[in-house]
Design a protein around this motif. Structure first.
Motif: not given
Length: 309
Positions: A103, A138, A143, A183
């Protein structure tokens, strides 16, 4: 009727009445016992039900449960828990370590600008690469996209190292990579849609099944537990042995995306040349072996001195 017979009749009547009363008392006692017994059983059953419900409520679910689930290690991994993702020519003398989070926007920028150079160095046998994949975003942004994508990458790695690399590239691509706080990768459907861009993964039933079942969720949690390994807490990061490599900063000035990519790629090449020496065929001078780094890269089958960290 004589007085004697009359008295006997009265006595017999009284006995019948007394006997009937005793029978009624016994029936009432038995009824009360059954009611009380049934109530106790009901209370015990209720208590048991509550206890089970409390236990169920306290049982870990989702990713917490994955920590305790049976570990299935992807093929093409090393180490006790399969958390050593070592890709490249087994005869390559050096190992570059790359730390990423799927991410991470900076990781995406690195892959988009410099990913091809990294892959070429791997293909040329200049060094092997150990990928350590984190999932800390996260926790920062909320998420589960980092963990879920990491689990899917495990499924891709189980297919082949090439499938892993291609899938990772696709996840980081300009077309697919979401904003950090979105997310998107928390959904299996999004990951499978991107995986269809990889020939080895498209219509691969075993891969699709592993993603949907979360086969490699426990493995992803083992990978996540490596956060802070060798002191690395930011991504992307690069290490050679115990030495942290540093990319030159890109000037804060207005430039096109193409200019940014070219500069980022050039900075990476400079960093690698400084550590490993010029690449073969670059015309940068004869490789005399003096700039091969500290020689502490992970060798094939060599135990990682930081294992467990």
């Amino acid at each position: 009727m004589s007085n004697r017979n009359s008295q006997s009749s009265k006595t017999a009547a009284r006995e019948r009445i007394r006997a009937e009363r005793e029978r009624q008392k016994k029936k009432e006692r038995l009824r009360r016992q059954l009611v009380v017994g049934g109530s106790v059983v009901g209370v015990l059953a209720l208590a048991t039900g509550i206890g089970v419900a409390v236990m169920k409520a306290n049982e870990p679910t989702g990713w917490e449960a994955a920590k305790e689930a049976k570990l299935i290690k992807p093929q093409h991994t090393q180490g006790k828990d399969g958390t050593e993702i070592l890709i490249g020519d087994k005869n390559a003398k050096e190992t570059l370590e790359v730390f990423e989070d799927i991410r991470c926007p900076s990781c995406a920028a690195f892959e988009q600008s410099t990913g091809k150079t990294l892959l070429k160095d791997i293909e040329d046998g200049r060094y092997k690469v150990r990928f350590t994949m984190y999932a800390f975003i996260d926790g920062l942004a909320g998420g589960e996209g980092s963990k879920n994508a990491l689990s899917a990458l495990g499924a891709a790695l189980n297919v082949s190292p090439d499938a892993f690399l291609k899938f990772k590239t696709a996840l980081y691509s300009v077309k697919n990579h979401p904003e950090e706080r979105e997310d998107v990768y928390g959904k299996d459907a999004a990951l499978l849609k991107i995986a269809a861009e990889v020939p080895e993964l498209k219509n691969n039933k075993a891969f699709v099944g592993a993603v949907r079942k979360g086969t490699y969720d426990p493995w992803a949690m083992k990978m996540e537990a490596l956060f802070g390994r060798k002191g690395v807490r930011g991504t992307p990061s690069f290490m050679h042995g115990d030495k942290k490599l540093t990319l030159a900063p890109i000037p804060q000035q207005q430039m096109t995306q193409a200019q940014y990519n070219a500069l980022a790629d050039a900075n990476f090449k400079k960093m690698i040349d400084k550590e490993f020496g010029p690449a073969k065929g670059t015309g940068a001078g004869k490789d005399d072996g003096k700039n091969k780094g500290d020689g502490k890269g992970i060798r094939e089958g060599e135990k990682d001195p930081t294992a467990g960290n």
